[in-house]
Design a protein around this motif. Structure first.
Motif, PDB file in Angstrom:
ATOM      1  N   VAL A   1       0.832  -1.205   0.000  1.00 52.59           N
ATOM      2  CA  VAL A   1       0.000   0.000   0.000  1.00 52.59           C
ATOM      3  C   VAL A   1       0.865   1.253   0.000  1.00 52.59           C
ATOM      4  O   VAL A   1       0.619   2.217  -0.734  1.00 52.59           O
ATOM      5  N   ALA A   2       1.914   1.227   0.847  1.00 54.83           N
ATOM      6  CA  ALA A   2       2.799   2.394   0.943  1.00 54.83           C
ATOM      7  C   ALA A   2       3.518   2.642  -0.382  1.00 54.83           C
ATOM      8  O   ALA A   2       3.613   3.793  -0.847  1.00 54.83           O
ATOM      9  N   LEU A   3       4.036   1.573  -1.036  1.00 55.98           N
ATOM     10  CA  LEU A   3       4.717   1.736  -2.315  1.00 55.98           C
ATOM     11  C   LEU A   3       3.797   2.319  -3.372  1.00 55.98           C
ATOM     12  O   LEU A   3       4.151   3.254  -4.101  1.00 55.98           O
ATOM     13  N   GLN A   4       2.603   1.745  -3.472  1.00 55.31           N
ATOM     14  CA  GLN A   4       1.666   2.242  -4.477  1.00 55.31           C
ATOM     15  C   GLN A   4       1.334   3.710  -4.241  1.00 55.31           C
ATOM     16  O   GLN A   4       1.301   4.516  -5.179  1.00 55.31           O
ATOM     17  N   CYS A   5       1.121   4.076  -2.986  1.00 55.50           N
ATOM     18  CA  CYS A   5       0.781   5.463  -2.649  1.00 55.50           C
ATOM     19  C   CYS A   5       1.921   6.403  -3.031  1.00 55.50           C
ATOM     20  O   CYS A   5       1.709   7.443  -3.666  1.00 55.50           O
ATOM     21  N   LEU A   6       3.155   6.046  -2.683  1.00 57.18           N
ATOM     22  CA  LEU A   6       4.309   6.908  -2.955  1.00 57.18           C
ATOM     23  C   LEU A   6       4.565   7.035  -4.457  1.00 57.18           C
ATOM     24  O   LEU A   6       4.899   8.117  -4.961  1.00 57.18           O
ATOM     25  N   MET A   7       4.425   5.919  -5.176  1.00 60.60           N
ATOM     26  CA  MET A   7       4.660   5.951  -6.619  1.00 60.60           C
ATOM     27  C   MET A   7       3.602   6.765  -7.342  1.00 60.60           C
ATOM     28  O   MET A   7       3.908   7.579  -8.234  1.00 60.60           O
ATOM     29  N   GLN A   8       2.363   6.548  -6.979  1.00 59.05           N
ATOM     30  CA  GLN A   8       1.291   7.307  -7.625  1.00 59.05           C
ATOM     31  C   GLN A   8       1.427   8.794  -7.335  1.00 59.05           C
ATOM     32  O   GLN A   8       1.105   9.632  -8.177  1.00 59.05           O
ATOM     33  N   ARG A   9       1.937   9.121  -6.147  1.00 60.21           N
ATOM     34  CA  ARG A   9       2.115  10.518  -5.805  1.00 60.21           C
ATOM     35  C   ARG A   9       3.190  11.175  -6.690  1.00 60.21           C
ATOM     36  O   ARG A   9       3.184  12.380  -6.889  1.00 60.21           O
TER      37      ARG A   9
END
Length: 861
Positions: free
Chosen positions: A115-123
């Motif tokens: 979840v954290a990776l997806q959030c940071l990448m999408q940001r």
């Protein structure tokens, strides 16, 4: 790595077969350890259950895997949360590979990390794809893609691979059976970022230890006319949860101990955390000589604090005493045409009847501690009278597993006796005898048992009548619990260590040779401190308008010093900040409550008041100006209800004489030097007329008050005290020049004489032979420098309750003098003072009841 940057790391190794509960137990210990600023749960995936992850406090979750921290990351609120170090390391590597790769395929990466990776990448504007396929399948897909595309760049690293094909970047995360989620090649970077989170957590902790500005949310109070009953007002209001109130006034979560939903104990560690924080303004509310009904100083405290906080938007705190249950079930104020019995505004609580009942158990703790001392006294006298030295010594210092040793408190007694030996077998027979025998004289035991109930039949009792006590009978008595010296100690102590020392110093009687015997001599002082360890923490509550209140200690003002605790005041003064206000109350009239506040409490605390508010009522002025007597439980005479012109004119001289009471009170303040900082407040009742109010305000100003304002808080809440709040704010901005009435070096007799002449208006004092003998004894014992706490009626400036107004030409009789050495004062007994109230013909308990369905209490207010 932690060592390189100066961090201390402790590794806690649990058995492989440990249970979830055992892991949580360790996590909870780390949560409560203030030395720990970060926790890394390096556990197998099967052990990282949701329950384990969310047990860890978010502020210590430096891996950012708890639900709250993941939620903060998703929301973009990182002021309090943490980015998972592994996810942060991946983003660092992506940045190093250039920003042209916008499509990322994540293989694996379930749970918080994914979840954290997806959030940071999408940001960062990347397109994130997920695959749960194995690395072998992924290799075949990559090879197929390679044949189809001309430009291909493939890097395979066994089971964990980085694959970039044009703008495609593939990240494979694998799950280790022992260490959870990992990624090759990023271990050192992940560890460094984890240490960075620990440093960030430590910095946040240090910042959190600083003073926090208030975010107080006031509760709206809708005044009604006619004014509803106190209980109706209370139950119409919804209080804030106490943890919310604590947060609003800058308390840390670990500084409160909740007792239900609307009250909490506050830990004394707050004083250490805010030791560099300047104190706020210190305001004392006192009153003129009251009627037997009370004149509402407590309601003025609450109204003033609500006006300051809810209406002037100034940080303000009320500090009140805890009421005794004795008057609650006996008689308090008047039940009749004007309700003055412990009103909801007076007790400042919302739907919380426990204020008048057990509250947080402080008075019960005092009762238990006091009666433990009483039991120890009688038991010690019995055992000394029925045993020889050798038998007594064997029982006091028993052999345990073949070893005899003194306890620490017994070693302290040996030192006071001048015995340096600590080997029990090495004492001489004479030293053994000195050690085991306190030799208390039954006729000189001064310690009494207590109970928090008005019970006149306990004023004199006989103990020791059972056959097992072998004829050791003596007369003694019960006092009401709040009259215990332990209550006075609770109110004057400035910390746990000081309280323990004071408890040990308490003198319980004299030996047959005339030497004082203390609680420490009895060996009970350590146990007393244990019983009182929670009682020393003030109780946080709130007013009807959501302003904070500390309720702590409750000594009577006529038989003790009559003020709430030093600790409550000190905590509140730190919390309100330099521009805030702490408002406290001195019991009964200014002649006893305020005088003791200045000369006893201020000496003990080192605090000095900035403003003094004197409370007067038309009712009290009428009575002291020649009006008829009033009594609790009876209807008020018509003179106190109606404005009768010919009555008012015929007694105008009497009213002016009663204004001399204000002059004397103002004179007290002048003698004690809180110059020009004395607003006079007139508490208004429904029966007061405007002409009467104007007259009293005029007399107050003529008597030297800096201002005189009527208050309507009883009917209007804080809004009814805004004018007073403005006067207090103005007075608080002026310098004060405080000075004690007498020096500590002044002899005991002269201290008493100064209070009698300069405060009460007496011509002189008259000492009984017994009082003079006690003074000589106290001087001999080295107690002559202690302050004086006069035990006197609160209904008159003199010793005679029927003498109203400002009497002159009288001599103050001192029939006896006693000493509270632990509390730290000498108290002369003026006239006849009872330390155990009795129940009236119709006690309040007739009206108190409980609804068994709703559990609502009726009749307390």
């Amino acid at each position: 790595m932690a060592g390189k940057i100066g961090l201390n790391v402790t590794q806690i190794c649990l058995p492989r077969e440990c249970t979830e509960d055992e892991i949580i137990e360790e996590v909870l210990k780390l949560n409560e350890d203030p030395r720990v600023h970060g926790v890394y749960l390096h556990l197998p995936p099967a052990s990282l259950t949701s329950r384990v992850l969310n047990t860890l406090r978010p502020e210590k979750d430096v891996d950012g895997v708890s639900d709250l921290n993941v939620g903060r990351l998703v929301r973009g609120d990182m002021n309090q949360g943490f980015i998972p170090p592994l996810a942060n390391a991946v983003m660092e590597l992506l940045a190093r590979h250039g920003e042209q790769r916008k499509i990322v395929l994540v293989v694996g990466g379930e749970g918080p990390l994914g979840v954290a990776l997806q959030c940071l990448m999408q940001r960062r504007g990347m397109v994130v794809l997920h695959s749960r396929r194995s690395s072998e399948v992924l290799q075949k897909q990559v090879c197929t893609h390679r044949c189809m595309r001309a430009h291909t760049d493939i890097h395979l690293h066994k089971a964990h691979l980085h694959v970039s094909i044009d703008t495609l970047f593939v990240i494979t995360l694998y799950v280790s059976e022992d260490h959870g989620m990992e990624m090759s090649g990023v271990g050192p970077l992940t560890a460094a970022l984890r240490m960075q989170n620990v440093v960030q957590s430590s910095s946040r902790w240090a910042q959190g230890q600083q003073y926090r500005p208030w975010t107080l949310r006031s509760l709206k109070l809708q005044p009604l006319s006619p004014v509803p009953s106190d209980i109706e007002i209370s139950r119409a209001q919804t209080p804030k949860p106490v943890d919310q109130l604590a947060q609003e006034i800058g308390l840390l979560q670990e500084e409160t101990e909740a007792y239900g939903r609307t009250k909490a104990k506050v830990r004394l560690s707050l004083l250490d955390r805010l030791r560099e924080q300047p104190d706020g303004k210190y305001v004392l509310v006192a009153g003129i000589t009251p009627t037997p009904l009370g004149e509402g100083k407590s309601t003025v405290v609450i109204g003033l604090v609500q006006a300051l906080s809810a209406h002037l938007k100034l940080n303000s705190f009320a500090c009140l005493r805890q009421p005794s249950q004795g008057p609650t079930f006996g008689v308090k104020g008047q039940r009749g045409q004007i309700s003055t019995h412990i009103s909801m505004l007076e007790i400042s609580m919302l739907i919380n009847e426990s204020f008048n009942l057990h509250l947080t158990g402080d008075i019960h703790a005092i009762t238990a501690a006091n009666n433990l001392v009483a039991a120890a006294i009688d038991a010690r006298m019995l055992h000394e009278a029925t045993q020889k030295d050798k038998a007594l010594y064997s029982r006091l210092v028993p052999s345990v597993n073949g070893v005899r040793r003194f306890s620490p408190i017994q070693i302290s007694r040996l030192r006071r006796l001048g015995i340096s030996e600590i080997d029990p077998s090495a004492l001489t027979p004479q030293e053994v005898s000195s050690f085991v025998r306190l030799d208390l004289d039954p006729a000189k035991v001064t310690w009494q048992r207590v109970v928090d109930t008005n019970d006149r039949f306990l004023r004199k009792i006989t103990v020791g009548q059972a056959s097992t006590e072998k004829g050791h009978v003596r007369e003694t008595q019960f006092d009401i619990a709040v009259a215990s010296e332990i209550m006075a100690i609770l109110a004057l102590a400035d910390g746990l260590g000081d309280m323990k020392t004071r408890l040990g110093r308490m003198v319980v009687g004299s030996s047959r040779s005339g030497q004082p015997v203390t609680a420490e001599d009895l060996g009970v002082s350590g146990a007393l401190a244990v019983l009182m360890k929670d009682a020393i923490k003030p109780t946080l509550m709130q007013t009807l308008e959501g302003s904070p209140v500390f309720v702590h200690a409750g000594p009577f003002a006529n038989i003790a010093h009559g003020n709430s605790s030093v600790l409550a005041d000190k905590l509140a003064l730190k919390l309100v900040g330099e521009d805030g206000f702490v408002v406290t109350e001195a019991g009964f009239g200014a002649d006893i409550g305020m005088e003791k506040f200045f000369n006893i409490k201020c000496r003990a605390s080192g605090l000095r008041p900035n403003v003094v508010v004197l409370v007067a009522t038309v009712r009290a002025l009428k009575m002291h100006g020649g009006g008829p007597n009033v009594s609790a439980g009876s209807p008020l005479p018509r003179e106190y209800i109606d404005e009768v012109r010919h009555w008012r004119e015929s007694t105008l001289h009497g009213l002016k004489q009663s204004s001399t009471t204000i002059c004397v009170v103002r004179g007290n303040v002048s003698l004690l030097r809180v110059d020009s900082l004395v607003p006079q407040v007139l508490k208004k009742y429904q029966t007061d007329t405007q002409a009467e109010i104007d007259l009293v305000c005029q007399m107050a100003k003529e008597s030297g008050a800096s201002d005189a304002v009527p208050c309507h808080h009883w009917a209007r809440g804080g809004r009814g005290s805004v004018e007073l709040a403005q006067a207090v704010k103005q007075a608080g901005s002026q310098p004060s020049h405080f000075q004690f009435l007498y020096s500590q070096e002044t002899p005991i007799v002269e201290k008493i004489r100064m209070i009698a002449q300069k405060v009460y208006g007496a011509d002189d004092i008259e000492l009984s032979p017994e009082a003079q003998a006690k003074i000589d004894y106290y001087n001999q014992q080295g107690y002559g420098k202690l302050p004086i706490c006069m035990a006197k009626t609160h209904l008159s400036l003199s010793h005679l309750p029927e003498k109203k107004g400002a009497p002159t030409g009288f001599t103050l009789p001192i029939r006896d003098i006693r000493a509270s050495i632990g509390a730290g004062f000498i108290y002369p007994l003026v006239g006849t003072m009872s330390t155990m109230p009795g129940l009236p013909t119709r006690p309040c308990f007739y009206d108190i009841d409980l609804d068994p369905v709703t559990e609502e209490i009726t009749g307390l207010f």
